[in-house]
Design a protein around this motif. Structure first.
Motif, short mmCIF file in Angstrom:
data_model
loop_
_atom_site.label_atom_id
_atom_site.label_comp_id
_atom_site.label_asym_id
_atom_site.label_seq_id
_atom_site.Cartn_x
_atom_site.Cartn_y
_atom_site.Cartn_z
N ASP A 152 0.82 -1.21 0.00
CA ASP A 152 0.00 0.00 0.00
C ASP A 152 0.85 1.27 0.00
N TYR A 153 2.16 1.10 -0.12
CA TYR A 153 3.07 2.25 -0.08
C TYR A 153 3.87 2.35 -1.39
N ASN A 154 4.54 3.47 -1.57
CA ASN A 154 5.32 3.69 -2.79
C ASN A 154 6.38 2.61 -2.95
N PRO A 155 6.72 2.25 -4.18
CA PRO A 155 7.66 1.14 -4.43
C PRO A 155 8.99 1.27 -3.69
N ASN A 156 9.51 2.49 -3.54
CA ASN A 156 10.79 2.69 -2.87
C ASN A 156 10.76 2.23 -1.41
N ALA A 157 9.57 2.20 -0.82
CA ALA A 157 9.46 1.95 0.62
C ALA A 157 9.04 0.52 0.97
#
Length: 410
Positions: free
Chosen positions: A62-67
């Motif tokens: 549910d979070y940005n790919p980097n995270a």
């Protein structure tokens, strides 16, 4: 060991208040420095004033790919269950609405109150109307925090000053990035997220907007960069609604890099190709004496019908039999792929969160800076942004609590 460790927290928002409680409960002396005249301003406005605290269906995806890789570890350590227990320990009753967690009071101000009250009970000291300007690590390992008003000293500093979203209402102007960079950390490019998208399409409805359940795919060429389902809003200025806002950070990033993005809207997402072809066939079998506008009245929203007819350069007054089956079929299939070219996105004043921020590669698993140990970076200041629905507040609780506990032990 009570009060031997002095933790200074810059920013009295969600993550800062959570960090303050975690550190104070572990016996640290805690000081919170807040740029505005009160704590939790952005928190008090979230969820349309109701405060969607977290989400039972949360995952790292549910979070940005980097995270995502790091979020798996952080959510295992302090996830939604730990957040719910945390608020229970503050005396806040939490209820679930289809997995979305809210205070039973229905008031975000209740959340701010229980956090601030617990801080006060634990002896946390607050300094308002002070903006952190500089952080210096002294030879003895302590930190000197220079503000617009004076100087504070402590053994650990937690930066929770927010990103760039909502500067007027929250006071967040991105000054935390500059402070972090001065301490050796790297800032990833930032973009507005959870924001509406603009379009200059001349066929968009000019007067009244449209709300419709749909699947929205965002395309660069033929490649899908984001896909969401939900209620889409179409106005004369562009598109909005939850599925659009969920994708807006990704779209903003690509647009900022000069990549053209198109929204492809499917108003019949529950139909597969065969089922939709059957629906089209049934529509074509209806009496041909009716006008084109009459045929479409029961098919979709009238404003969407008008948009598609404009694009096809057809008049709603034309008789169906005069248009021809192949053209009618072409018109109906447009409802599964209505393309709207995206020309821009809302600015930080309208954005709910910031995409990008301090690189997670510069932070250890306790959110402590690898370049300047003793300094922690939490909340929206980090390169972490989540979906709409309690995910960004969960990150605030997760990062704040983990950093607060770690800072108290230095």
């Amino acid at each position: 060991m009570a009060n031997e460790n002095h933790v200074i927290i810059a920013g009295g928002g969600a993550s800062g208040l959570c960090a303050a409680i975690a550190a104070a409960r572990d016996g640290a002396k805690v000081t919170v420095i807040e740029k505005t005249d009160s704590c939790g301003k952005k928190l008090s406005m979230t969820g349309n004033g109701r405060c969607n605290l977290a989400n039972l269906n949360i995952s790292a995806d549910d979070y940005n790919p980097n995270a995502r890789d790091r979020m798996k570890k952080w959510l295992k350590r302090f996830g939604v269950n730990e957040a719910a227990d945390f608020f229970t320990s503050l005396g806040l009753v939490v209820i679930s609405e289809n997995g979305y967690l809210y205070p039973i009071s229905g008031q975000a101000t209740s959340v701010v109150s229980v956090l601030v009250n617990e801080c006060k009970r634990l002896g946390v000291e607050f300094f308002f109307n002070e903006q952190v300007k500089q952080i210096t690590k002294e030879d003895n390992g302590e930190f000197t925090v220079k503000t617009s008003v004076g100087v504070h000293k402590g053994k650990a500093v937690i930066l929770s000053v927010g990103g760039l979203a909502g500067p007027k209402s929250t006071g967040s102007t991105g000054d935390g990035y500059y402070i972090c960079e001065k301490l050796g950390m790297t800032k990833k490019d930032t973009y507005p997220a959870l924001v509406s998208l603009n379009s200059e399409d001349e066929t968009l409805p000019k007067e009244s907007g449209v709300r419709a359940l749909a699947r929205v795919n965002f395309l660069i060429g033929d490649s899908v960069i984001a896909s969401e389902y939900g209620e889409v809003q179409i106005t004369g200025k562009g598109i909005s609604g939850i599925p659009v806002m969920q994708s807006s950070g990704t779209v903003a990033e690509h647009l900022s890099k000069g990549r053209p993005v198109t929204a492809s809207i499917n108003f019949f997402p529950g139909y597969n190709d065969e089922e939709f072809d059957g629906l089209v066939k049934a529509m074509l079998e209806l009496p041909g004496e009716r006008r084109l506008s009459e045929l479409l009245e029961g098919f979709c929203n009238s404003n969407i019908n008008e948009m598609i007819l404009k694009r096809m350069k057809l008049s709603g007054n034309m008789k169906v039999r005069n248009v021809g089956e192949s053209m009618i079929s072409c018109v109906l299939h447009k409802y599964r792929a209505l393309h709207i070219k995206i020309s821009g996105f809302g600015d930080y004043k309208k954005a709910q969160v910031t995409r990008g921020g301090i690189s997670l590669g510069d932070l250890d698993d306790t959110l402590q800076s690898k370049k300047t140990p003793g300094v922690f970076v939490v909340g929206e200041l980090c390169d972490v942004d989540g979906r709409c629905g309690g995910y960004n507040l969960q990150w605030a609780w997760t990062s704040g609590y983990i950093a607060g506990e770690a800072a108290s032990c230095l």
